[in-house]
Design a protein around this motif. Structure first.
Motif, PDB file in Angstrom:
ATOM      1  N   TYR A 143       0.878  -1.321   0.023  1.00 40.15           N
ATOM      2  CA  TYR A 143      -0.058   0.128   0.026  1.00 40.15           C
ATOM      3  C   TYR A 143       0.828   1.391  -0.040  1.00 40.15           C
ATOM      4  CZ  TYR A 143      -4.361  -2.410   0.769  1.00 40.15           C
ATOM      5  OH  TYR A 143      -5.537  -3.609   0.731  1.00 40.15           O
ATOM      6  N   ASN A 144       1.976   1.224   0.657  1.00 40.39           N
ATOM      7  CA  ASN A 144       2.944   2.274   0.933  1.00 40.39           C
ATOM      8  C   ASN A 144       3.624   2.650  -0.551  1.00 40.39           C
ATOM      9  OD1 ASN A 144       2.363   2.824   3.803  1.00 40.39           O
ATOM     10  ND2 ASN A 144       3.965   1.355   4.379  1.00 40.39           N
ATOM     11  N   LYS A 145       4.002   1.482  -1.194  1.00 38.73           N
ATOM     12  CA  LYS A 145       4.445   1.785  -2.597  1.00 38.73           C
ATOM     13  C   LYS A 145       3.747   2.218  -3.492  1.00 38.73           C
ATOM     14  CE  LYS A 145       8.247  -1.557  -1.743  1.00 38.73           C
ATOM     15  NZ  LYS A 145       8.934  -2.874  -2.467  1.00 38.73           N
ATOM     16  N   LEU A 146       2.347   1.378  -3.379  1.00 42.01           N
ATOM     17  CA  LEU A 146       1.260   2.068  -4.353  1.00 42.01           C
ATOM     18  C   LEU A 146       0.974   3.605  -4.210  1.00 42.01           C
ATOM     19  CD1 LEU A 146      -0.574   1.163  -6.663  1.00 42.01           C
ATOM     20  CD2 LEU A 146      -2.066   0.298  -5.386  1.00 42.01           C
ATOM     21  N   THR A 147       0.677   3.899  -2.812  1.00 42.89           N
ATOM     22  CA  THR A 147       0.319   5.310  -2.615  1.00 42.89           C
ATOM     23  C   THR A 147       1.482   6.255  -3.060  1.00 42.89           C
ATOM     24  OG1 THR A 147      -0.794   4.441  -0.760  1.00 42.89           O
ATOM     25  CG2 THR A 147      -0.030   6.828  -0.645  1.00 42.89           C
ATOM     26  N   ALA A 148       2.820   5.933  -2.884  1.00 41.43           N
ATOM     27  CA  ALA A 148       3.875   6.750  -3.361  1.00 41.43           C
ATOM     28  C   ALA A 148       3.904   6.944  -4.932  1.00 41.43           C
ATOM     29  CB  ALA A 148       5.173   6.391  -2.996  1.00 41.43           C
ATOM     30  N   ALA A 149       3.316   5.906  -5.738  1.00 46.21           N
ATOM     31  CA  ALA A 149       3.280   6.106  -7.011  1.00 46.21           C
ATOM     32  C   ALA A 149       2.092   6.730  -7.804  1.00 46.21           C
ATOM     33  CB  ALA A 149       3.370   4.518  -7.882  1.00 46.21           C
TER      34      ALA A 149
END
Length: 85
Positions: free
Chosen positions: A45-51
């Motif tokens: 979720y953190n990686k997706l949010t950053a993208a």
């Protein structure tokens, strides 16, 4: 001339706080998306949010047409879309 000013440390704290709040809201929204909620670990979720980037479309504006090659994955954050054939 009249100006407002804010010192650098305060500005950075405000910006970081705002970013953290926005990221939290995005993670909460993503957790409600059926294809994500049972399949992603918290770090994903953190990686997706950053993208993610926010895009806005006007009423009647076309996002994608039938037959277009898909290069973008859209997640509706707010508003309505109409799907036609």
């Amino acid at each position: 001339c009249k100006l407002w000013r804010v010192d650098q440390n305060t500005f950075r704290k405000i910006l970081a706080s705002s970013t953290m709040q926005n990221d939290r809201e995005m993670r909460e929204l993503l957790a409600k998306v059926d294809i994500f909620k049972d399949h992603l670990e918290p770090q994903h979720y953190n990686k997706l949010t950053a993208a993610l980037t926010t895009m806005s479309f006007g009423k009647g504006e076309v996002l994608v047409r039938k037959g277009d090659v898909g290069t973008v994955f859209y997640i509706l954050r707010e508003g309505k879309v109409k799907v036609t054939d």
